[in-house]
Write an enzyme that holds these catalytic residues in place. Structure first.
Site, PDB file in Angstrom:
ATOM      1  N   ASP A  46      -1.628  -3.530   9.839  1.00 38.83           N
ATOM      2  CA  ASP A  46      -2.176  -4.304   8.724  1.00 38.83           C
ATOM      3  C   ASP A  46      -1.216  -5.452   8.392  1.00 38.83           C
ATOM      4  OD1 ASP A  46      -4.269  -4.171   6.342  1.00 38.83           O
ATOM      5  OD2 ASP A  46      -2.320  -4.708   5.501  1.00 38.83           O
ATOM      6  N   TYR A  51       1.884 -12.799   4.658  1.00 38.99           N
ATOM      7  CA  TYR A  51       3.127 -12.100   5.000  1.00 38.99           C
ATOM      8  C   TYR A  51       4.022 -12.932   5.929  1.00 38.99           C
ATOM      9  CZ  TYR A  51       0.287  -8.069   3.456  1.00 38.99           C
ATOM     10  OH  TYR A  51      -0.537  -7.221   2.760  1.00 38.99           O
ATOM     11  N   LYS A  76      -5.536 -11.106   6.838  1.00 37.24           N
ATOM     12  CA  LYS A  76      -6.212 -11.455   5.575  1.00 37.24           C
ATOM     13  C   LYS A  76      -6.058 -12.935   5.280  1.00 37.24           C
ATOM     14  CE  LYS A  76      -4.377  -7.039   3.960  1.00 37.24           C
ATOM     15  NZ  LYS A  76      -2.988  -7.003   4.451  1.00 37.24           N
ATOM     16  N   HIS A 109      -8.061 -11.768   0.879  1.00 38.60           N
ATOM     17  CA  HIS A 109      -6.905 -11.008   0.384  1.00 38.60           C
ATOM     18  C   HIS A 109      -7.027 -10.684  -1.111  1.00 38.60           C
ATOM     19  CE1 HIS A 109      -2.375 -10.443   1.429  1.00 38.60           C
ATOM     20  NE2 HIS A 109      -2.749  -9.556   0.549  1.00 38.60           N
ATOM     21  N   LEU A 192       2.603   4.691  -0.817  1.00 38.65           N
ATOM     22  CA  LEU A 192       3.799   5.388  -1.321  1.00 38.65           C
ATOM     23  C   LEU A 192       4.252   4.781  -2.651  1.00 38.65           C
ATOM     24  CD1 LEU A 192       5.741   5.546   2.085  1.00 38.65           C
ATOM     25  CD2 LEU A 192       4.309   7.323   1.042  1.00 38.65           C
ATOM     26  N   LYS A 232       4.330   1.230   4.948  1.00 35.74           N
ATOM     27  CA  LYS A 232       5.266   0.272   5.556  1.00 35.74           C
ATOM     28  C   LYS A 232       6.658   0.895   5.592  1.00 35.74           C
ATOM     29  CE  LYS A 232       8.775  -2.754   4.551  1.00 35.74           C
ATOM     30  NZ  LYS A 232      10.022  -2.502   3.770  1.00 35.74           N
ATOM     31  N   SER A 233       7.367   0.680   6.681  1.00 33.74           N
ATOM     32  CA  SER A 233       8.796   0.986   6.714  1.00 33.74           C
ATOM     33  C   SER A 233       9.434   0.169   7.822  1.00 33.74           C
ATOM     34  CB  SER A 233       9.034   2.481   6.960  1.00 33.74           C
ATOM     35  OG  SER A 233      10.425   2.708   7.036  1.00 33.74           O
ATOM     36  N   VAL A 234      10.692  -0.205   7.589  1.00 31.99           N
ATOM     37  CA  VAL A 234      11.445  -0.831   8.681  1.00 31.99           C
ATOM     38  C   VAL A 234      12.462   0.164   9.240  1.00 31.99           C
ATOM     39  CG1 VAL A 234      11.147  -3.231   7.922  1.00 31.99           C
ATOM     40  CG2 VAL A 234      13.044  -1.865   6.987  1.00 31.99           C
ATOM     41  N   ARG A 238      11.640   6.866   9.287  1.00 31.72           N
ATOM     42  CA  ARG A 238      10.532   6.932   8.323  1.00 31.72           C
ATOM     43  C   ARG A 238       9.210   6.551   8.985  1.00 31.72           C
ATOM     44  NH1 ARG A 238      13.207   3.862   3.135  1.00 31.72           N
ATOM     45  NH2 ARG A 238      14.284   5.642   2.233  1.00 31.72           N
ATOM     46  N   ASN A 242       6.266   9.212   8.657  1.00 30.01           N
ATOM     47  CA  ASN A 242       4.976   8.879   8.029  1.00 30.01           C
ATOM     48  C   ASN A 242       3.800   9.124   8.966  1.00 30.01           C
ATOM     49  OD1 ASN A 242       6.495   8.100   5.854  1.00 30.01           O
ATOM     50  ND2 ASN A 242       6.343   5.907   6.252  1.00 30.01           N
TER      51      ASN A 242
HETATM   52  P1  NDP Z   1       4.448   1.483   0.685  1.00 26.05           P
HETATM   53  O1  NDP Z   1       3.784   2.194  -0.416  1.00 26.05           O
HETATM   54  O2  NDP Z   1       4.014   1.701   2.076  1.00 26.05           O
HETATM   55  O3  NDP Z   1       6.018   1.752   0.560  1.00 26.05           O
HETATM   56  C1  NDP Z   1       6.963   1.068   1.337  1.00 26.05           C
HETATM   57  C2  NDP Z   1       8.350   1.354   0.768  1.00 26.05           C
HETATM   58  O4  NDP Z   1       8.611   2.758   0.866  1.00 26.05           O
HETATM   59  C3  NDP Z   1       9.444   0.654   1.508  1.00 26.05           C
HETATM   60  O5  NDP Z   1      10.453   0.341   0.553  1.00 26.05           O
HETATM   61  C4  NDP Z   1       9.953   1.696   2.484  1.00 26.05           C
HETATM   62  O6  NDP Z   1      11.330   1.503   2.751  1.00 26.05           O
HETATM   63  C5  NDP Z   1       9.740   2.985   1.702  1.00 26.05           C
HETATM   64  N1  NDP Z   1       9.389   4.123   2.578  1.00 26.05           N
HETATM   65  C6  NDP Z   1       8.555   4.109   3.644  1.00 26.05           C
HETATM   66  N2  NDP Z   1       8.467   5.338   4.184  1.00 26.05           N
HETATM   67  C7  NDP Z   1       9.247   6.148   3.440  1.00 26.05           C
HETATM   68  C8  NDP Z   1       9.571   7.520   3.516  1.00 26.05           C
HETATM   69  N3  NDP Z   1       9.048   8.292   4.479  1.00 26.05           N
HETATM   70  N4  NDP Z   1      10.418   8.035   2.591  1.00 26.05           N
HETATM   71  C9  NDP Z   1      10.940   7.251   1.622  1.00 26.05           C
HETATM   72  N5  NDP Z   1      10.670   5.933   1.503  1.00 26.05           N
HETATM   73  C10 NDP Z   1       9.826   5.393   2.404  1.00 26.05           C
HETATM   74  O7  NDP Z   1       4.416  -0.071   0.277  1.00 26.05           O
HETATM   75  P2  NDP Z   1       3.730  -1.388   0.722  1.00 26.05           P
HETATM   76  O8  NDP Z   1       3.606  -2.131  -0.530  1.00 26.05           O
HETATM   77  O9  NDP Z   1       4.411  -2.029   1.846  1.00 26.05           O
HETATM   78  O10 NDP Z   1       2.253  -0.982   1.184  1.00 26.05           O
HETATM   79  C11 NDP Z   1       1.892  -0.654   2.502  1.00 26.05           C
HETATM   80  C12 NDP Z   1       1.037  -1.732   3.123  1.00 26.05           C
HETATM   81  O11 NDP Z   1      -0.119  -1.982   2.327  1.00 26.05           O
HETATM   82  C13 NDP Z   1       1.709  -3.102   3.190  1.00 26.05           C
HETATM   83  O12 NDP Z   1       2.697  -3.179   4.194  1.00 26.05           O
HETATM   84  C14 NDP Z   1       0.507  -3.972   3.444  1.00 26.05           C
HETATM   85  O13 NDP Z   1       0.092  -3.854   4.787  1.00 26.05           O
HETATM   86  C15 NDP Z   1      -0.511  -3.339   2.504  1.00 26.05           C
HETATM   87  N6  NDP Z   1      -0.534  -4.031   1.197  1.00 26.05           N
HETATM   88  C16 NDP Z   1      -1.630  -4.790   0.907  1.00 26.05           C
HETATM   89  C17 NDP Z   1      -1.727  -5.465  -0.284  1.00 26.05           C
HETATM   90  C18 NDP Z   1      -2.942  -6.265  -0.578  1.00 26.05           C
HETATM   91  O14 NDP Z   1      -2.932  -7.018  -1.564  1.00 26.05           O
HETATM   92  N7  NDP Z   1      -3.982  -6.165   0.192  1.00 26.05           N
HETATM   93  C19 NDP Z   1      -0.638  -5.439  -1.281  1.00 26.05           C
HETATM   94  C20 NDP Z   1       0.457  -4.577  -0.904  1.00 26.05           C
HETATM   95  C21 NDP Z   1       0.480  -3.893   0.285  1.00 26.05           C
HETATM   96  P3  NDP Z   1      11.926   0.961   4.176  1.00 26.05           P
HETATM   97  O15 NDP Z   1      11.015  -0.088   4.713  1.00 26.05           O
HETATM   98  O16 NDP Z   1      13.258   0.412   3.748  1.00 26.05           O
HETATM   99  O17 NDP Z   1      12.049   2.153   5.068  1.00 26.05           O
END
Ligand code: NDP
Length: 278
Positions: A46, A51, A76, A109, A192, A232-234, A238, A242
């Site tokens: 996604d 982005y 989007k 979007h 998350l 999302k995670s980098v 994780r 996930n």
């Molecule tokens: P998430 O809810 O997926 O959370 C991501 C955060 O959680 C990051 O800081 C990540 O850290 C951390 N994380 C990931 N996995 C774990 C784990 N297993 N344990 C603990 N912490 C964890 O947030 P997003 O806001 O990124 O949402 C996911 C996706 O949704 C986005 O990437 C995007 O594709 C979509 N989105 C769409 C929107 C829209 O308007 N349509 C708006 C927002 C998001 P780290 O990366 O440091 O590991």
């Protein structure tokens, strides 16, 4: 290998219920993170024009050795491109940046209800893109039930998905019910709550009983509710963690306890009030 169930969208297109989200993944890290996701087994990404990392997603697809048809890619329309002509051009730019000749799913979007372009007119541009075959499915994001109703009533194609913020602290019962009523699949963004769910003692306690992590339990809750998710995670561990959510099941009681955590807490803007153009 874990197998991710597919959800069949209202036009017959199948989407893997679990994907990988790349919001806030830096452009120069996107290829590597996406490649890690592909290695783990994700086949659904996604991204969005906003982005700034579509290029990295496209490069990862090509370097992965996977066929284009094996991966499901969503992008989007950015907020500055709601005029129908701009939307058509922006879609072409997305394809060019990704290096693809089609997208699996293309979304508006944000509805931007306060700007001088009606999102129904933008939707009609997406209908033209869909008719051209260059998007296998089209949908919307952040549409409130009132916005979705207008698109359904005034358009000719019913959106395949509505991507909205959903997590245990924002269960979105009303919006999910409206999506279901129109045959629109719910995609749950920020599943998350941008990391906040792992701090919940209630989710942690349930996780302990399943020998799973809080993040895995929150994602599993969404999967069992039938929503499409893309955490999302980098962080490689994780990204893997996930993905490991198909070898356990939450009881009805667990599901109810998590759903009761709802406190209407948004991590992002309220779509009724958000009219930001970059
Ligand atoms: P998430 O809810 O997926 O959370 C991501 C955060 O959680 C990051 O800081 C990540 O850290 C951390 N994380 C990931 N996995 C774990 C784990 N297993 N344990 C603990 N912490 C964890 O947030 P997003 O806001 O990124 O949402 C996911 C996706 O949704 C986005 O990437 C995007 O594709 C979509 N989105 C769409 C929107 C829209 O308007 N349509 C708006 C927002 C998001 P780290 O990366 O440091 O590991």
């Amino acid at each position: 290998m874990t197998s991710v169930p597919n959800i069949t969208l209202n036009n017959g297109i199948e989407i893997p219920q679990l994907g990988f989200g790349v919001w806030q993944v830096r452009p120069n890290e996107t290829k590597a993170a996406t490649l890690t996701a592909f290695e783990v087994g994700y086949r659904h990404i996604d991204t969005a024009q906003m982005y700034g990392n579509e290029q990295g997603v496209g490069e990862a697809v090509r370097e992965s050795g996977l066929d284009r048809g094996e991966v499901f890619i969503t992008s989007k329309l950015n907020n500055g491109f709601h005029q129908p002509d701009d939307a058509l051009k922006a879609f072409d730019t997305s394809l060019e940046t990704l290096g693809f000749d089609y997208l699996d799913l293309f979304l508006i979007h944000w509805p931007l209800p306060g700007i001088d372009v009606d999102f129904v007119d933008t939707w009609k541009a997406l209908e033209d893109i869909y008719a051209s075959g260059r998007a296998k499915a089209i949908g919307v994001s952040n549409f409130q039930p009132s916005h979705l109703r207008r698109v359904v009533q005034e358009g000719t194609v019913v959106p395949a998905v509505n991507q909205i913020e959903v997590h245990p602290f924002l269960t979105q019962d009303e919006a999910r019910a409206a999506n279901a009523e129109y045959g629109v699949a719910t995609e749950a963004w920020s599943p998350l709550a941008q990391g906040l769910v792992v701090e919940s003692p209630v989710i942690a306690a349930i996780a302990k009983t399943h020998d799973k992590s809080p993040a895995q339990v929150a994602l599993r809750w969404q999967i069992q509710r039938g929503d499409i998710v893309f955490p999302k995670s980098v962080t490689a561990e994780r990204i893997r963690e996930n993905f490991e959510i198909f070898d356990f099941e939450l009881s009805e009681a667990d599901m109810g306890v998590i759903t009761a955590l709802d406190k209407g807490q948004r991590t992002g803007p309220n779509p009724d009030e958000f009219n930001w153009i970059p």
